[in-house]
Write an enzyme that holds these catalytic residues in place. Structure first.
Site, mmCIF file in Angstrom:
data_model
loop_
_atom_site.group_PDB
_atom_site.id
_atom_site.type_symbol
_atom_site.label_atom_id
_atom_site.label_comp_id
_atom_site.label_asym_id
_atom_site.label_seq_id
_atom_site.Cartn_x
_atom_site.Cartn_y
_atom_site.Cartn_z
ATOM 1 C CG ASP A 281 31.035 -5.178 52.188
ATOM 2 O OD1 ASP A 281 31.153 -4.382 53.137
ATOM 3 O OD2 ASP A 281 31.460 -4.945 51.045
ATOM 4 C CD GLU B 83 31.516 -12.971 47.813
ATOM 5 O OE1 GLU B 83 31.877 -12.566 48.934
ATOM 6 O OE2 GLU B 83 31.773 -12.372 46.751
ATOM 7 C CE1 TYR C 161 33.874 -6.966 43.331
ATOM 8 C CE2 TYR C 161 33.687 -9.188 44.226
ATOM 9 C CZ TYR C 161 33.104 -7.974 43.884
ATOM 10 O OH TYR C 161 31.757 -7.774 44.090
ATOM 11 C CD GLU D 182 29.068 -9.967 44.472
ATOM 12 O OE1 GLU D 182 30.144 -9.488 44.919
ATOM 13 O OE2 GLU D 182 28.190 -10.459 45.205
#
Length: 648
Positions: free
Chosen positions: A196, A440, A493, A529
């Site tokens: 990303d 990830e 998240y 994160e």
């Protein structure tokens, strides 16, 4: 560890130093950096259907301007955002550079080396039409001794770089050919990314030409330990021709340049009495105890009378862990930090000294005491500042987005090579405390277990003195490989990518998730994160996604969980992200990823002030977390008290 453990340290040093060479170029009495090739190079892309015309026509055999049109292109820089060309911005394939330089006659009897600190991702280099080196993978340096140069005229350097990502590159990706003739022209393809961030390309860091004597210091490996008030400096010095070395003198100098330890052996242990330890600035008790660096100076004399000298900054510190703590110099360290990117307007991922200085000023302004090099090794000039300013680093490989299909033997072999290169480059840096293998990956797949077990064991064999991890986002019930990590690094998240906007669910979901991870693996956890995209200047009350109010509310809900769990097993929190950064064009991104505390131009959002208030409070003497306090903040005068953000 006591002094009699020298033998085990020597074994460790021999393992760590197995991959030799490529000391960072430094001027000394015996070495000269005589060409720093910063500036405008000739440039053009190979936009042929095959992207292979440059090789067929041998563009490297003569100046680029003789085989076609060129434009000026700055080095170092990404080439994507320099012009107004959409084709160049989004180009995938081979791009070509060339430039000329001269070798002074007085240096002709020296060994002459060309070093490229980073080119993305595959690079081939020619000197006067002859290939001298190639490298697979970006972000890490490569070099070669130059043999076919001339001292009587210009020497032409040609570099071809290719940013194509495949299932076996790091990071991986795929090329997809669009074969429907009703929708796409013949040969049309797209580069699919598994990351990303924007696929910037070019010669991203410095290109230098430097000299050494013919008999030279090839490598230095340092491992430090603490015994009482003394520092133990275990080392190995390696030369390119041991049989031609007459003597080696090793001297350790303090900050004032005073010798504090010496040896005349190529490997051994030097005791530094009453040593000043390297501390993160958040753990320092005074300005003098922040990130203290000694100099390891080696002077080599050959049997022919040649002398080579190299000076390496280093710090005396140790790293260890318990099942609930990360220890630096045997004291608990709590990471209150940020994840970053090498990313900025115009230059892309190109090295930029003013930007480095600005970012470290902002890190100190925030009170951030650690960073992760997400998702690739950062420039050595950035790592230098971390060493000098006492910012702890999780040093991460480019293994971002490893998915099903990327766990094969070819991928694994390349990944191991990249880890070797990263460890070789950064093994002597006190700021680096954790090696991160990946970000990830699909670690819930069965094949991930063998893949990461192999890499983790390899890294620990190369460097048993630091911790190893990969950054996970799999569910704890599906996770297959985290048992091989020393520290559990987890990205989450909640209320953004799941249950979007429902911040009232964060406490329950995150608490249960992290507690389950710790119960399963009994290892300390860093949340590496957490964040929410935020458009600067968007405001709404009550909060709404993408507004600055929502980002603050989102982060504060996570902090409630952190404040509870840091009394138990949580050892760190890292906001995603330090600053907004560019991504591929997609409808889920508005001109890039907007999760930054700062804009891409380094202007603060409301969240930056809130994080500053939190991080500075964590450094106060009465700020407690599991294992004790992280110390006060006396390093620089606090001329502007932290902004106190209203809570609730």
């Amino acid at each position: 560890m006591a002094a009699p453990m020298l033998q085990s340290f020597v074994i460790t040093l021999q393992i760590v130093s197995a991959l030799c060479g490529m000391l960072y170029p430094r001027n000394s009495v015996s070495r000269t950096i005589f060409q720093d090739m910063e500036g405008m190079w000739n440039f053009r892309i190979d936009a042929s259907d095959s992207r292979y015309m440059g090789f067929r026509e041998k563009w490297y055999s003569r100046p680029l301007k003789q085989s076609g049109p060129v434009i000026p292109m700055p080095v170092p820089a990404s080439y994507n955002d320099i012009t107004q060309s959409k084709e160049l911005r989004d180009f995938v394939g081979w791009a070509w550079y060339d430039i000329e330089f001269y070798v002074p006659p007085e240096l002709a009897n020296k060994r002459i080396v060309m070093r490229i600190d980073s080119a993305h991702y595959n690079a081939i280099v020619w000197m006067n039409g002859q290939q001298v080196m190639e490298h697979s993978g970006g972000h890490l340096p490569f070099e070669a001794e130059l043999m076919n140069y001339t001292v009587h005229g210009p020497n032409r350097v040609t570099v071809a770089v290719n940013n194509t990502l495949t299932p076996t590159t790091l990071p991986p990706g795929t090329i997809e050919y669009k074969n429907d003739p009703l929708k796409y022209p013949k040969g049309y393809f797209v580069q699919n990314l598994q990351m990303d961030f924007f696929n910037y390309a070019g010669i991203h860091r410095s290109v230098k030409v430097y000299t050494t004597p013919k008999v030279f210091i090839e490598d230095i490996t340092i491992v430090t330990d603490i015994h009482g008030t003394n520092g133990l400096v275990n080392y190995i010095v390696e030369s390119n021709m041991d049989s031609s070395v007459q003597s080696i003198q090793v001297t350790i100098l303090d900050k004032e340049g005073t010798p504090v330890g010496q040896s005349n052996q190529k490997q051994g242990q030097i005791t530094v009495h009453n040593a000043n330890l390297w501390w993160p600035y958040s753990m320092a008790t005074s300005a003098n105890s922040t990130a203290y660096l000694y100099t390891f100076q080696v002077t080599l004399t050959s049997t022919t009378g040649e002398m080579d000298q190299y000076s390496l900054p280093f710090g005396i510190r140790t790293v260890s862990k318990t099942n609930k703590q990360l220890l630096i110099n045997n004291k608990p360290f709590y990471c209150h930090g940020v994840a970053k990117h090498e990313d900025a307007d115009i230059r892309g991922k190109g090295l930029d000294y003013p930007l480095i200085a600005k970012d470290f000023n902002l890190l100190r302004w925030l009170g951030a005491n650690c960073i992760r090099t997400s998702h690739y090794p950062y420039a050595e000039e950035i790592m230098d500042q971390a060493d000098q300013q006492g910012v702890v680093v999780i040093d991460e490989s480019p293994g971002v987005g490893i998915h099903k299909g990327n766990f094969g033997n070819e991928s694994l072999a390349h990944h191991l090579k990249v880890m070797d290169e990263m460890i070789q480059r950064d093994k002597n840096r006190p700021a680096v405390v954790i090696w991160s293998m990946a970000n990830e990956p699909q670690s819930g797949l069965p094949e991930a277990e063998f893949y990461f077990k192999t890499i983790a064991q390899h890294v620990k064999a190369k460097d048993p003195t630091r911790l190893v991890t990969f950054v996970a986002n799999a569910d704890y019930k599906e996770e297959q490989a985290a048992q091989y990590n020393d520290i559990l690094c987890i990205n989450r998240y909640y209320a953004w990518y799941s249950d979007c906007s429902h911040t009232e669910l964060i406490n329950l979901q995150l608490t249960n998730d992290l507690t389950a991870f710790h119960s399963k693996y009994n290892k300390p956890i860093i949340v590496t994160e957490y964040g929410a995209d935020t458009i600067p200047g968007f405001h709404q009350d009550p909060s709404f996604v993408f507004t600055e109010e929502f980002q603050v509310e989102f982060l504060q809900e996570y902090h409630k969980v952190f404040d509870n769990l840091k009394k138990e097993f949580l050892i760190g929190e890292m906001v995603w992200n330090f600053a907004d950064f560019m991504t591929v064009q997609q409808i889920t991104r508005v001109v890039g990823n907007k999760k930054g505390l700062f804009t891409r131009q380094r202007q603060p959002k409301m969240s930056a002030h809130m994080i500053r208030s939190r991080y500075h409070s964590l450094m106060q003497p009465n700020a407690t977390h599991h294992g004790g306090t992280s110390g006060s903040f006396p390093v620089t005068p606090n001329l502007n008290p932290p902004f106190v953000f209203p809570v609730g």
